[in-house]
Design an enzyme around this catalytic site. Sequence first.
Site, mmCIF file in Angstrom:
data_model
loop_
_atom_site.group_PDB
_atom_site.id
_atom_site.type_symbol
_atom_site.label_atom_id
_atom_site.label_comp_id
_atom_site.label_asym_id
_atom_site.label_seq_id
_atom_site.Cartn_x
_atom_site.Cartn_y
_atom_site.Cartn_z
ATOM 1 N NE ARG A 51 -0.833 5.892 -5.692
ATOM 2 C CZ ARG A 51 -0.877 4.853 -5.166
ATOM 3 N NH1 ARG A 51 0.250 4.497 -4.460
ATOM 4 N NH2 ARG A 51 -1.808 4.116 -5.101
ATOM 5 C CB SER B 276 -6.377 9.171 -7.496
ATOM 6 O OG SER B 276 -6.842 7.764 -7.405
ATOM 7 C CD GLU C 125 -2.482 9.309 -6.500
ATOM 8 O OE1 GLU C 125 -3.291 9.068 -5.416
ATOM 9 O OE2 GLU C 125 -2.344 8.334 -7.530
HETATM 10 C C1 LIG Z 1 -7.589 5.114 -14.928
HETATM 11 C C2 LIG Z 1 -6.440 5.011 -14.133
HETATM 12 C C3 LIG Z 1 -6.258 4.322 -13.065
HETATM 13 C C4 LIG Z 1 -5.057 4.717 -12.087
HETATM 14 N N1 LIG Z 1 -4.946 3.803 -11.262
HETATM 15 C C5 LIG Z 1 -3.922 3.900 -10.394
HETATM 16 C C6 LIG Z 1 -3.560 3.321 -9.289
HETATM 17 O O1 LIG Z 1 -3.994 2.086 -9.019
HETATM 18 N N2 LIG Z 1 -2.516 3.175 -8.498
HETATM 19 C C7 LIG Z 1 -1.732 4.189 -8.890
HETATM 20 O O2 LIG Z 1 -0.413 4.300 -8.248
HETATM 21 N N3 LIG Z 1 -1.657 5.237 -9.880
HETATM 22 C C8 LIG Z 1 -2.755 4.898 -10.623
HETATM 23 N N4 LIG Z 1 -2.985 5.844 -11.865
HETATM 24 C C9 LIG Z 1 -2.020 6.922 -11.902
HETATM 25 C C10 LIG Z 1 -0.861 6.286 -13.024
HETATM 26 O O3 LIG Z 1 -1.282 5.459 -13.981
HETATM 27 C C11 LIG Z 1 0.282 5.953 -12.366
HETATM 28 O O4 LIG Z 1 0.859 7.006 -11.380
HETATM 29 C C12 LIG Z 1 1.693 5.785 -13.380
HETATM 30 O O5 LIG Z 1 2.509 5.280 -12.634
HETATM 31 C C13 LIG Z 1 1.953 6.973 -14.148
HETATM 32 O O6 LIG Z 1 3.068 6.758 -15.203
HETATM 33 P P1 LIG Z 1 3.275 7.733 -16.283
HETATM 34 O O7 LIG Z 1 4.363 6.883 -17.061
HETATM 35 O O8 LIG Z 1 1.944 7.974 -17.078
HETATM 36 O O9 LIG Z 1 3.826 8.735 -15.764
HETATM 37 P P2 LIG Z 1 3.722 10.382 -16.307
HETATM 38 O O10 LIG Z 1 2.243 10.779 -16.041
HETATM 39 O O11 LIG Z 1 4.285 10.314 -17.768
HETATM 40 O O12 LIG Z 1 4.662 11.290 -15.204
HETATM 41 C C14 LIG Z 1 4.404 11.474 -13.868
HETATM 42 C C15 LIG Z 1 5.492 11.901 -13.289
HETATM 43 O O13 LIG Z 1 6.512 10.757 -13.262
HETATM 44 C C16 LIG Z 1 7.495 11.453 -13.772
HETATM 45 N N5 LIG Z 1 8.481 10.480 -14.763
HETATM 46 C C17 LIG Z 1 7.852 9.894 -15.631
HETATM 47 N N6 LIG Z 1 8.851 8.716 -16.182
HETATM 48 C C18 LIG Z 1 10.024 9.089 -15.572
HETATM 49 C C19 LIG Z 1 11.294 8.485 -15.326
HETATM 50 N N7 LIG Z 1 11.675 7.620 -16.235
HETATM 51 N N8 LIG Z 1 12.267 8.988 -14.479
HETATM 52 C C20 LIG Z 1 11.962 9.923 -13.503
HETATM 53 N N9 LIG Z 1 10.584 10.472 -13.595
HETATM 54 C C21 LIG Z 1 9.541 10.139 -14.503
HETATM 55 C C22 LIG Z 1 7.400 12.619 -14.799
HETATM 56 O O14 LIG Z 1 8.203 13.461 -14.885
HETATM 57 C C23 LIG Z 1 6.302 13.296 -13.913
HETATM 58 O O15 LIG Z 1 6.879 14.065 -12.959
HETATM 59 C C24 LIG Z 1 -3.981 5.586 -12.568
HETATM 60 C C25 LIG Z 1 -4.277 6.385 -13.590
HETATM 61 C C26 LIG Z 1 -5.415 6.225 -14.554
HETATM 62 C C27 LIG Z 1 -5.689 7.157 -15.503
#
Ligand SMILES: Cc1cc2nc3c(=O)[nH]c(=O)nc-3n(C[C@H](O)[C@H](O)[C@H](O)COP(=O)(O)OP(=O)(O)OC[C@H]3O[C@@H](n4cnc5c(N)ncnc54)[C@H](O)[C@@H]3O)c2cc1C
Length: 298
Positions: free
Chosen positions: A158, A207, A279
């Site tokens: 992560r 998480s 995380e």
């Molecule tokens: C119900 C649920 C289940 C989940 N299950 C999992 C799982 O099984 N495995 C897992 O790994 N995660 C899981 N997650 C967490 C999440 O879905 C992932 O981490 C996902 O990748 C987050 O993406 P996001 O676009 O929402 O990022 P955001 O929350 O918008 O951003 C997170 C971080 O990434 C950065 N970021 C976003 N886009 C970019 C970009 N283009 N360039 C550089 N940095 C960027 C942001 O600046 C921030 O620091 C889960 C979440 C939920 C709510």
Amino acid sequence: MWMRNVPLDLRTRWRIGGQAPELAEASSQEELRGLLAELEGETALVLGGGANLLVSDQGPGAPVVVLGGEFKRQEVLEDTIRVGAAASIAGVVQAARRAARSGLWILEAVPGTMGGALRLNAGTADEWIWDRVLWAEVMLSDGSVERVVAEDVQPSYRAIELDPGAIFLRAEVRAPPADAARVRQEHMQRRIEKLRAQVYDKPTCGSTWKNPGAPSPSAWELVELVGMRGEKRGGAQVSPKHANFIVNLGDAKAQDVIDLMIETRRRVHEEKGIFLEPELHFWGFPGEVLRELGAGTT
Ligand SMILES: Cc1cc2nc3c(=O)[nH]c(=O)nc-3n(C[C@H](O)[C@H](O)[C@H](O)COP(=O)(O)OP(=O)(O)OC[C@H]3O[C@@H](n4cnc5c(N)ncnc54)[C@H](O)[C@@H]3O)c2cc1C
């Protein structure tokens, strides 16, 4: 175009967070470069689906960029899938399943965008997106674009190592053709496991804590062992269904989530001798709060 004082709560899965002082959407690489140039050296934060992010009640305290337009594209190629950073993970996973491409089951039922997945090295406990990334392109705060491979970002559980201002633009992910029935089965199995064990019916950010790794119990077990399952602070609650999730019961503030996290981390350290590491990513919190949470190492 930069908009002023834009509320971020509805742009995060938790429905929590104050206002961004400035926010702009970039639909192309040129537009993004122009927006960054207008910031004259100030670093922009980039928001994906807000699915792994806690924004302070006071807001992030920095300009926020959201990617759209060309960054939402995805294309299934011979052995790979090319994705824009704003492509939804769900859409990419569905395309892989429909085209009988192997390997993307690790992102099944993961909300958010591919940019967030690259930044968080999303996946399962032992398999991550960066295991499959052929290359990714980032824009740095000076507007230059670089192509990076896994070795450049040193992926770990992560986390990756990345310049604070770097923004993922697009990537190409290995996804070779495979037996269609096996691909469908892998996706379905992962989806069923996640929907059964995790929380999809309330606002959460997935998480809260990273698993500390063997021989320690997993994060949810530690939270449970110290009696935090079901605990509430204000409108936030450690989910009774999955102790590594914190849910917004309706009117939670970021401070409520922080209070639950600090209490959990304190108890786990005192009773089990383990420092949990978040995380999540955090925007707009003072250094001392981040240190108390054990954050800032991602
Ligand atoms: C119900 C649920 C289940 C989940 N299950 C999992 C799982 O099984 N495995 C897992 O790994 N995660 C899981 N997650 C967490 C999440 O879905 C992932 O981490 C996902 O990748 C987050 O993406 P996001 O676009 O929402 O990022 P955001 O929350 O918008 O951003 C997170 C971080 O990434 C950065 N970021 C976003 N886009 C970019 C970009 N283009 N360039 C550089 N940095 C960027 C942001 O600046 C921030 O620091 C889960 C979440 C939920 C709510």
